[in-house]
Design a protein around this motif. Structure first.
Motif, PDB file in Angstrom:
ATOM      1  N   ASN A   1      39.850  -9.527  -7.810  1.00  9.38           N
ATOM      2  CA  ASN A   1      39.616  -8.654  -8.942  1.00  9.38           C
ATOM      3  C   ASN A   1      41.130  -8.444  -9.655  1.00  9.38           C
ATOM      4  OD1 ASN A   1      38.573  -6.991 -10.625  1.00  9.38           O
ATOM      5  ND2 ASN A   1      38.530  -5.198  -9.376  1.00  9.38           N
ATOM      6  N   PRO A   2      41.325  -8.750 -10.870  1.00 10.51           N
ATOM      7  CA  PRO A   2      40.480  -8.842 -11.912  1.00 10.51           C
ATOM      8  C   PRO A   2      40.134 -10.500 -12.176  1.00 10.51           C
ATOM      9  CG  PRO A   2      42.704  -8.827 -12.798  1.00 10.51           C
ATOM     10  CD  PRO A   2      42.925  -8.272 -11.359  1.00 10.51           C
ATOM     11  N   VAL A   3      40.649 -11.378 -11.616  1.00  3.45           N
ATOM     12  CA  VAL A   3      40.339 -12.549 -11.701  1.00  3.45           C
ATOM     13  C   VAL A   3      39.152 -12.981 -10.960  1.00  3.45           C
ATOM     14  CG1 VAL A   3      40.892 -15.114 -11.315  1.00  3.45           C
ATOM     15  CG2 VAL A   3      42.468 -13.740 -12.137  1.00  3.45           C
ATOM     16  N   GLN A   4      38.055 -13.432 -11.642  1.00  2.00           N
ATOM     17  CA  GLN A   4      36.735 -13.735 -10.896  1.00  2.00           C
ATOM     18  C   GLN A   4      36.564 -14.915 -10.246  1.00  2.00           C
ATOM     19  OE1 GLN A   4      34.541 -10.959 -10.677  1.00  2.00           O
ATOM     20  NE2 GLN A   4      36.320  -9.783 -11.421  1.00  2.00           N
ATOM     21  N   ASN A   5      37.215 -15.803 -10.903  1.00  2.00           N
ATOM     22  CA  ASN A   5      37.209 -17.480 -10.063  1.00  2.00           C
ATOM     23  C   ASN A   5      38.138 -18.406 -10.724  1.00  2.00           C
ATOM     24  OD1 ASN A   5      36.029 -19.083  -8.600  1.00  2.00           O
ATOM     25  ND2 ASN A   5      34.077 -19.394  -9.678  1.00  2.00           N
ATOM     26  N   LEU A   6      38.521 -19.425 -10.068  1.00  2.00           N
ATOM     27  CA  LEU A   6      39.078 -20.283 -10.373  1.00  2.00           C
ATOM     28  C   LEU A   6      38.628 -21.532 -10.651  1.00  2.00           C
ATOM     29  CD1 LEU A   6      41.819 -19.735  -7.785  1.00  2.00           C
ATOM     30  CD2 LEU A   6      41.946 -18.695  -9.836  1.00  2.00           C
ATOM     31  N   GLU A   7      39.333 -22.411 -11.543  1.00  2.00           N
ATOM     32  CA  GLU A   7      38.829 -23.669 -12.060  1.00  2.00           C
ATOM     33  C   GLU A   7      40.025 -24.595 -12.173  1.00  2.00           C
ATOM     34  OE1 GLU A   7      36.675 -25.436 -15.982  1.00  2.00           O
ATOM     35  OE2 GLU A   7      35.526 -23.603 -15.167  1.00  2.00           O
ATOM     36  N   GLU A   8      39.939 -25.568 -11.396  1.00  4.51           N
ATOM     37  CA  GLU A   8      40.883 -26.528 -11.177  1.00  4.51           C
ATOM     38  C   GLU A   8      41.387 -27.341 -12.899  1.00  4.51           C
ATOM     39  OE1 GLU A   8      43.016 -26.744  -8.594  1.00  4.51           O
ATOM     40  OE2 GLU A   8      41.632 -25.463  -7.418  1.00  4.51           O
ATOM     41  N   GLY A   9      42.426 -27.730 -13.105  1.00  2.00           N
ATOM     42  CA  GLY A   9      42.653 -28.426 -14.197  1.00  2.00           C
ATOM     43  C   GLY A   9      43.636 -29.779 -13.628  1.00  2.00           C
ATOM     44  N   LEU A  10      44.306 -30.363 -14.355  1.00  2.64           N
ATOM     45  CA  LEU A  10      45.227 -31.365 -13.870  1.00  2.64           C
ATOM     46  C   LEU A  10      45.880 -30.919 -12.324  1.00  2.64           C
ATOM     47  CD1 LEU A  10      46.258 -34.032 -14.563  1.00  2.64           C
ATOM     48  CD2 LEU A  10      48.150 -33.191 -15.541  1.00  2.64           C
ATOM     49  N   ASN A  11      45.719 -31.874 -11.459  1.00  3.61           N
ATOM     50  CA  ASN A  11      46.153 -31.896 -10.113  1.00  3.61           C
ATOM     51  C   ASN A  11      47.575 -31.994  -9.777  1.00  3.61           C
ATOM     52  OD1 ASN A  11      45.972 -34.365  -9.863  1.00  3.61           O
ATOM     53  ND2 ASN A  11      44.640 -34.141  -7.587  1.00  3.61           N
ATOM     54  N   ARG A  12      48.353 -32.240 -10.794  1.00  2.00           N
ATOM     55  CA  ARG A  12      49.935 -32.656 -10.337  1.00  2.00           C
ATOM     56  C   ARG A  12      50.664 -32.006 -11.581  1.00  2.00           C
ATOM     57  NH1 ARG A  12      47.819 -37.303 -12.598  1.00  2.00           N
ATOM     58  NH2 ARG A  12      48.903 -38.171 -14.094  1.00  2.00           N
ATOM     59  N   ILE A  13      51.812 -31.881 -11.430  1.00  2.00           N
ATOM     60  CA  ILE A  13      52.686 -31.280 -12.452  1.00  2.00           C
ATOM     61  C   ILE A  13      53.829 -32.093 -12.594  1.00  2.00           C
ATOM     62  CG2 ILE A  13      54.047 -29.099 -13.069  1.00  2.00           C
ATOM     63  CD1 ILE A  13      52.372 -27.629 -11.213  1.00  2.00           C
ATOM     64  N   GLU A  14      53.940 -32.862 -13.624  1.00  2.00           N
ATOM     65  CA  GLU A  14      55.233 -33.504 -14.110  1.00  2.00           C
ATOM     66  C   GLU A  14      55.773 -33.002 -15.295  1.00  2.00           C
ATOM     67  OE1 GLU A  14      53.646 -37.574 -14.114  1.00  2.00           O
ATOM     68  OE2 GLU A  14      53.625 -37.924 -11.891  1.00  2.00           O
ATOM     69  N   ASN A  15      55.015 -32.377 -16.076  1.00  2.00           N
ATOM     70  CA  ASN A  15      55.549 -31.886 -17.310  1.00  2.00           C
ATOM     71  C   ASN A  15      54.893 -30.507 -17.665  1.00  2.00           C
ATOM     72  OD1 ASN A  15      53.318 -32.486 -19.129  1.00  2.00           O
ATOM     73  ND2 ASN A  15      54.157 -34.686 -19.159  1.00  2.00           N
TER      74      ASN A  15
END
Length: 158
Positions: A134-148
């Motif tokens: 709480n307050p974030v109710q759920n998560l949704e994945e985006g791109l699974n690596r960070i290069e930029n």
């Protein structure tokens, strides 16, 4: 007099050729990238703008407050650069409200950039789990690596 002109010419040429590029300044975004977080409305399922958001991150020695931002649709968050396999991130939408805790798990890969920038960390195999909802109710994945910092890596559902 001849030697003085020769000495001045040599000094001038030395100064002229010693002015090289500024390779010791890391300005072109070659440093360790930050994680991009965006927001989705849980009711409509569409991207949304958050009125106000406070982010704090635990870098291993306690929480560090990254401050408040208002009317935003995404936020860039720096992750830990040590050898820890996760970073805890805290989100809050009001000063007196509760905060959500999200744990970001990853593996890191180091890349040498330049003498000024040093070593850049890239994050792979990103996964996240909502520890306090709480307050974030759920998560949704985006791109699974960070290069930029161009692509969104995590969506928070409010």
């Amino acid at each position: 007099m001849k030697y003085l002109k020769f000495l001045i010419t040599i000094c001038f040429l030395g100064i002229l050729f010693s002015c090289g590029g500024d390779d010791d300044i890391c300005e072109s975004g070659e440093g360790t990238p930050r994680m991009k977080v965006a927001f989705i409305s849980i009711k409509s399922g569409k991207p949304m703008t958050v009125d106000s958001l406070n982010v704090a991150v635990d870098y291993g020695s306690g929480k560090v407050d990254l401050g408040w931002q208002t009317k935003i649709d995404s936020r860039l968050i720096p992750l830990r650069v040590d050898d820890s396999p996760y970073t805890d991130v805290y989100f809050k939408v009001s000063t007196k409200g509760t905060e959500s805790k999200v744990r970001i798990n990853y593996t890191t890969r180091s890349t040498y950039v330049s003498p000024g920038c040093g070593i850049k960390k890239n994050y792979d195999n990103l996964s996240s789990q909502l520890i306090t909802p709480n307050p974030v109710q759920n998560l949704e994945e985006g791109l699974n690596r960070i290069e930029n910092e161009d692509k969104t890596n995590l969506y928070l559902l409010f």
